[in-house]
Scaffold this active site. Structure first.
Site, PDB file in Angstrom:
ATOM      1  CG  HIS A  20      23.387 -12.589  -5.591  1.00  0.00           C
ATOM      2  ND1 HIS A  20      23.752 -13.827  -6.027  1.00  0.00           N
ATOM      3  CD2 HIS A  20      23.222 -11.845  -6.716  1.00  0.00           C
ATOM      4  CE1 HIS A  20      23.807 -13.847  -7.339  1.00  0.00           C
ATOM      5  NE2 HIS A  20      23.486 -12.652  -7.788  1.00  0.00           N
ATOM      6  CG  ASP A  28       3.183   4.708  -9.987  1.00  0.00           C
ATOM      7  OD1 ASP A  28       2.405   4.227  -9.134  1.00  0.00           O
ATOM      8  OD2 ASP A  28       3.118   4.398 -11.189  1.00  0.00           O
ATOM      9  CG  HIS A  96       0.724  -2.244 -14.558  1.00  0.00           C
ATOM     10  ND1 HIS A  96       1.823  -1.680 -13.973  1.00  0.00           N
ATOM     11  CD2 HIS A  96      -0.343  -1.851 -13.825  1.00  0.00           C
ATOM     12  CE1 HIS A  96       1.445  -0.974 -12.922  1.00  0.00           C
ATOM     13  NE2 HIS A  96       0.128  -1.072 -12.806  1.00  0.00           N
ATOM     14  CE1 TYR A 118       0.587   0.515 -16.701  1.00  0.00           C
ATOM     15  CE2 TYR A 118       0.397   2.443 -18.123  1.00  0.00           C
ATOM     16  CZ  TYR A 118      -0.144   1.293 -17.572  1.00  0.00           C
ATOM     17  OH  TYR A 118      -1.416   0.917 -17.898  1.00  0.00           O
ATOM     18  CB  ALA A 119       6.916   6.112 -12.879  1.00  0.00           C
ATOM     19  CG  ASN A 120       5.296   1.349 -11.103  1.00  0.00           C
ATOM     20  OD1 ASN A 120       5.177   2.008 -10.081  1.00  0.00           O
ATOM     21  ND2 ASN A 120       4.362   1.323 -12.043  1.00  0.00           N
TER      22      ASN A 120
END
Length: 129
Positions: A20, A28, A96, A118-120
């Site tokens: 947890h 990316d 970012h 920015y595919a994070n």
């Protein structure tokens, strides 16, 4: 041998160790990964596997109570932004640079082959009870 779900032994093992509040960064191919963080590198070729494929697979196996992404995704990558909105009604958005700083505290980083900006996303694990 596992019958279904995530078959990659390194990723499956890393997920089994999560608790947890632990963070899982799905990133990316170009995201700068801190040296001391455990990495499961799934990148094979540009775009393979995609951010969407990896995120969908992880969400099928993890309990996630929150997600943080870069605010830049909204303008620079509408597809990734829509995917995040689909799964997370209110993702936390940070710069970012802040997301890169937060990567140092991730328990595991899953590097995809995604080659779009920015595919994070940093997932925060929850509990099933």
């Amino acid at each position: 041998m596992k019958r279904s779900g995530i078959l990659n032994r390194h990723l499956s093992g890393a997920l089994a160790e999560l608790g947890h509040g632990d963070g899982v960064l799905v990133c990316d191919v170009g995201f700068p990964i801190p040296d001391r963080v455990k990495v499961v590198d799934l990148a094979f070729r540009a775009g393979v596997p995609s951010f969407a494929e990896v995120l969908e697979g992880l969400l099928a196996e993890l309990v996630v109570e929150g997600a943080t992404a870069a605010e830049e995704v909204r303008e620079a990558n509408p597809a990734a932004s829509a995917l995040l909105d689909k799964h997370f009604p209110k993702p936390t958005l940070v710069s970012h640079q802040q997301l890169k700083d937060m990567a140092w505290d991730a328990r595991v980083v899953v590097r995809t082959g995604e080659a779009s900006p920015y595919a994070n996303v940093l997932l925060r694990c929850g509990v099933f009870f």
